[in-house]
Structure formats: C-alpha cells, structure tokens
Design an enzyme around this catalytic site. Structure first.
Site, short mmCIF file in Angstrom:
data_model
loop_
_atom_site.label_atom_id
_atom_site.label_comp_id
_atom_site.label_asym_id
_atom_site.label_seq_id
_atom_site.Cartn_x
_atom_site.Cartn_y
_atom_site.Cartn_z
N CYS A 127 22.43 -4.77 1.50
CA CYS A 127 22.14 -3.64 0.61
C CYS A 127 22.93 -3.67 -0.68
CB CYS A 127 22.43 -2.33 1.33
SG CYS A 127 22.12 -2.39 3.08
N THR A 180 31.48 -7.64 1.52
CA THR A 180 30.54 -7.60 2.65
C THR A 180 29.51 -8.72 2.54
OG1 THR A 180 30.80 -5.22 2.84
CG2 THR A 180 28.80 -6.15 3.77
N GLU A 199 33.43 -9.66 6.22
CA GLU A 199 34.07 -9.28 4.96
C GLU A 199 34.96 -10.43 4.52
OE1 GLU A 199 34.44 -7.27 7.77
OE2 GLU A 199 32.70 -6.08 7.23
N TYR A 210 24.42 4.46 2.90
CA TYR A 210 25.10 4.79 4.15
C TYR A 210 24.35 5.88 4.93
CZ TYR A 210 29.22 1.95 3.10
OH TYR A 210 30.07 0.92 2.87
N CYS A 224 21.95 3.18 6.86
CA CYS A 224 22.49 2.13 7.74
C CYS A 224 23.41 2.70 8.81
CB CYS A 224 23.18 1.04 6.94
SG CYS A 224 24.83 1.42 6.37
N GLU A 263 34.63 0.97 7.50
CA GLU A 263 33.77 0.89 6.32
C GLU A 263 33.15 2.25 5.99
OE1 GLU A 263 30.37 -1.73 6.51
OE2 GLU A 263 30.64 -2.21 4.39
FE1 SF4 Z 1 24.13 -2.16 3.95
FE2 SF4 Z 1 25.48 -0.34 5.26
FE3 SF4 Z 1 26.34 -2.87 5.27
FE4 SF4 Z 1 26.57 -1.42 3.05
S1 SF4 Z 1 27.59 -1.01 5.03
S2 SF4 Z 1 25.74 -3.50 3.21
S3 SF4 Z 1 24.74 -0.14 3.17
S4 SF4 Z 1 24.46 -2.13 6.15
FE FE Z 2 29.41 -1.25 2.44
#
Ligand code: SF4
Ligand code: FE
Length: 481
Positions: free
Chosen positions: A104, A191, A256, A295, A298, A446
C-alpha cells in the site's frame, strides 16, 4: 494488460538480485531466505487476487493514465468510490494474509506525489507532474511493487536537518551532476523494501527556507548498486527458519528494512521535488493521510483474522457458549468495525484535487489512524484473555511429533473432542503470532507508529477539526456576541 500473477511477481523480484545484511551476514540470496519468504508470499497474494474470479472486480481497475486495466494497488483514485474500494481491498488482504502485505505504501505515495507535483508546477513552473505521470504509467504497465520511503532517522530530535552533526540523518541532495542529483541518507522501518522493484523517496517532514537540500522526492530502483539494506528483526523471527513451520503461527508475514542511500545518482526524469520547501509538508500530509486511511482497511482485515481465531479457540476450548466469552468477542467486533467505519467515512468524504485524483478527508483519516493506535491493542488483550494461558506455554511442533512427548501432549491438551489437538495448537500459534510474535510487529507496533505516532494524528485532528466553527455555533445558540 500487464497484470502479473503472484508467481510472475516472485520471479520478477527474484531477478532483481537484491542483497541484504541479515542476522550478521550479507546475503545475495534474499529470495531464498526463510526470513523473507513469508513476506514475499504476502505481497504475491495481492497479485493473485487480481486473477481470482471472486476478487478480480475489486482489484482490477482502468488506469486514468494509460487506459489499461491495472492492479488497484497502483491506481490513482478517481472518485470517492475508488477510495472506498481501496479500503475494502485492503481489508480482504488483511484477512487473507493476517499480516502486513506491504504494497500500500507505493499506492499512497503515488497518489500524494501526483497531486503535489501538479500543485507545485502550478506555483513554481516546474515540470515534475509530467515526469511523475510518465514514471507512474511505466509502474502501472509493468505492475511493479513500489516502496514509499518517508521516515528519516532524524538524529537529535531537538535539531533541524541542517543543524545535525551528520547532515545525512535526513535524506538530502548531496551533489549535483549533469542530468541529475546525488542523494545521501537513510530511510528506517521500510515496509516490504526487499520485496519491491522501486523506491519513492519522500521528505520526512515540512522543510523550511535554508533546508532546500532536504526537500527532495525522487524514484530509485531497489537494485541500484549504491543502495544498502539491513534487515529488521521481529519477535520470534527465527522460528521462520525452523523445519516445521507450525510454531511460526502464520505462513505469511511482513518485513521491515533499514535502507541506506550512499551517494545514489538520480536522473532528472526521476526527480519529483528538488528544493521546493513549501511543498515538502504538503506531500508529507497527503501521504500520511492516505496511509492513515489504509490502516482502516488492512488492520481491520488482520483484526478479522484475530477475531476469527479467538472465536475458533473458544469453540476448541469448549467455552464458546459462555456469555462473557460471547460478550468479549462482540467487543472485539465493535472495535474492529469502528476502525473500518472511519476508513470508509474518510474515503466516502474524499474530494477531488486540482490534479484530478481524489484525496481522503484529512480529519476522518486521522481519526481512523488514532483509533488504530489503540483498538488493536484492546483486541489483542481480549484475544489473550479468551485464548487462555496455554498461549504462553504451548509445547513446540517438534515435541508434538516426538514419539515420547507427543502422546502426552495429545492426551493432556485434548479439549473439545470435535477438534484434534494439532488444530488447537495451530490456532493458538496464530494468536500468539499476532499478539506477541512476529505478527505483532505489523498488528501492534506498526499500528502505533506506522503512518506516524498518535501525537501526529492529534496535531492533525486539532488543525482540521474546525474548532472556531463549533465555538461560533455555540455563540449563536446562546446569543453571545
Ligand atoms: Fe498496507 Fe497496512 Fe502494510 Fe501499510 S501496514 S503496507 S497499509 S498492509
Ligand atoms: Fe505501514
């Protein structure tokens, strides 16, 4: 139409030949590493969903740039419905992988850069927007994964970028060469970086006059030879290296990475902001708001997985009918759907930018993310409560398979006879993964710090709330002059 399958994505990312420092060793076999594989599998999920007849309609969308059908993860939102569909897609992926599926950040960065470059060109006469359109058309047509890189190390928090002992503590333009710039610095907490083809570097905060060198936004290929990667550790991560993966709790995972830019040359056509300090903060604000909206999808999807696992373990433990258990599960659902409501609301209230793409409602996106800094922790607490103490003391998969220890485990961990012990152990491991293991990196830590910590959302909420209007309303109500 260039929609990759998960398999094609994995091949393409494998061909990049990325190298990383992992657990004290430099490895050129990143794609073979057991630490990385679960995270690649999670990204691959986002590609396969575009081919799955059940989800194709949600994941495939006509590009506003080239007219091709592209994966929504690289789409520039064209309406409030597009923003809503983004959140729905993320929720689907969250439940499907029960982890951060990493894709994302590139979508959020692209949407923010698209409108910011347009506004910057209008004010300064630059030509960043067309450059970005060309670049992003290429990304869409190749169906590439892009890491949106914002977070600088920031050094001494009391000092501005130019006053740091080391100017690289914020990514900066270090040098100019014919046809491009040279950048130096690092981005932390990246990420999915090693699962990406490209990086979109953005400033980390509002830059001021005199800080032009740090107001830089540009694109860098992940396999640039001057980019270095140092892999981040997660709780219980080496379980991913064990032969029997049952103790990991989830075959999907996040990743990460600390990313170092050591004098990386970026040609002009890949530079989208270079010294226009007045647009650095706008870019940060737009990216952060899109990601705070993200957020609301997800983390809700991962919450769905945690709620499902909690309800299932209650059945397996034989307590599903108890009223206090039912009530705790309802509480989990209430919290999760509250986050989702904010994700949908900030999308439905989205508005067109001058460039034509749509931006979320900033106030509601920040309310969404502020809830995310709290509610997953409460969901985790309730899941831990319902699951029982075995969550912290469960024997290993290897012991379950041991000819001596195994039968004792089978005998003494038997509960509801409808479920075999091995399945009860699998569910407990998934809950453990999300509340205290590697999955808690994505679901809890996160949720607190990703897209900015709670204070950042409070500042934005304070700014966006229209407090004066509310005071005015009360004055009118009470006839106060
Ligand atoms: Fe996607 Fe959520 Fe990961 Fe961010 S934390 S990249 S919004 S899945
Ligand atoms: Fe994130």
């Amino acid at each position: 139409m260039a929609l990759k399958t998960g398999k094609e994505y994995l091949e393409s990312v494998g061909q990049l030949g990325l190298e990383a420092h992992m657990l004290g060793k430099k490895t050129s076999e990143v794609n073979e590493s057991g630490l990385v594989k679960p995270s690649q599998k999670a990204v691959a999920f986002t590609f396969d969903a575009a081919h799955d007849p059940k989800t194709q309609e949600l994941f495939c969308v006509e590009s506003s740039l080239c007219g091709d059908v592209v994966n929504r993860f690289s789409h520039l939102h064209q309406s409030p419905q597009d923003l809503v569909n983004k959140v729905k897609m993320q929720r689907h992926c969250g439940l499907g992988t029960a982890c951060c599926f990493q894709r994302c950040v590139g979508m959020d960065a692209a949407n923010a850069i698209f409108s910011t470059t347009y506004d910057c060109d209008a004010k300064h006469g630059t030509d960043y927007h067309q450059r970005f359109r060309d670049y992003w058309t290429w990304i869409q047509q190749k169906d590439l994964v892009v890491d949106g890189a914002m977070t600088d190390p920031k050094g001494d928090r009391g000092k501005r970028p130019k006053d740091q002992l080391d100017p690289d503590l914020f990514v900066r333009v270090k040098e100019r060469r014919p046809g491009g710039i040279v950048i130096s610095g690092a981005k932390l907490h990246q990420t999915g970086m090693l699962n990406s083809h490209e990086i979109l570097v953005m400033p980390t905060m509002t830059m001021r006059e005199g800080e032009e060198a740090w107001a830089v936004c540009c694109a860098v290929p992940t396999n640039d030879q001057n980019v270095r990667y140092i892999y981040g550790r997660q709780a219980s991560d080496t379980r991913k290296l064990e032969a029997d993966l049952m103790d990991v709790g989830n075959s999907f995972g996040g990743q990460e990475v600390m990313t170092v830019f050591e004098d990386v040359f970026v040609p002009d056509e890949r530079v989208f902001l270079d010294g226009e300090v007045d647009f650095s903060g706008i870019l940060v604000e737009r990216f952060a708001s899109y990601h705070r909206q993200s957020y609301g999808g997800c983390k809700v999807g991962v919450g769905d997985a945690l709620i499902g696992a909690t309800a299932l373990i209650a059945q397996m433990n034989g307590v599903a009918g108890a009223s206090h258990i039912k009530d705790k599960i309802v509480e989990m659902i209430h919290l999760n759907e509250t986050i989702y409501s904010c994700g949908i609301a900030c999308s439905a209230e989205g508005q067109a930018t001058a460039s034509g793409n749509y931006l979320v409602n900033l106030l509601l996106a920040n309310v969404c993310k502020l809830n995310v800094t709290r509610f997953p922790y409460e969901l985790a607490r309730l899941a831990t409560d319902v699951a029982g103490g075995l969550l912290g003391t469960l024997p290993s998969a290897a012991d379950l398979n041991d000819p001596v220890a195994g039968p004792y485990i089978e005998k003494y961990l038997a509960a509801n006879p409808d479920y075999p012990v091995v399945d009860r152990m699998k569910v407990l491991r998934l809950i453990e993964n999300l509340v205290a293991g590697a999955g808690a990196v994505g679901y809890l830590i996160e949720s607190m710090h990703g897209a900015g910590p709670p204070t950042a959302q409070r500042i934005m909420i304070g700014r966006q709330a229209g407090l004066d209007q509310k005071i005015e309303g009360v004055k009118n109500l009470l006839n106060i002059a």
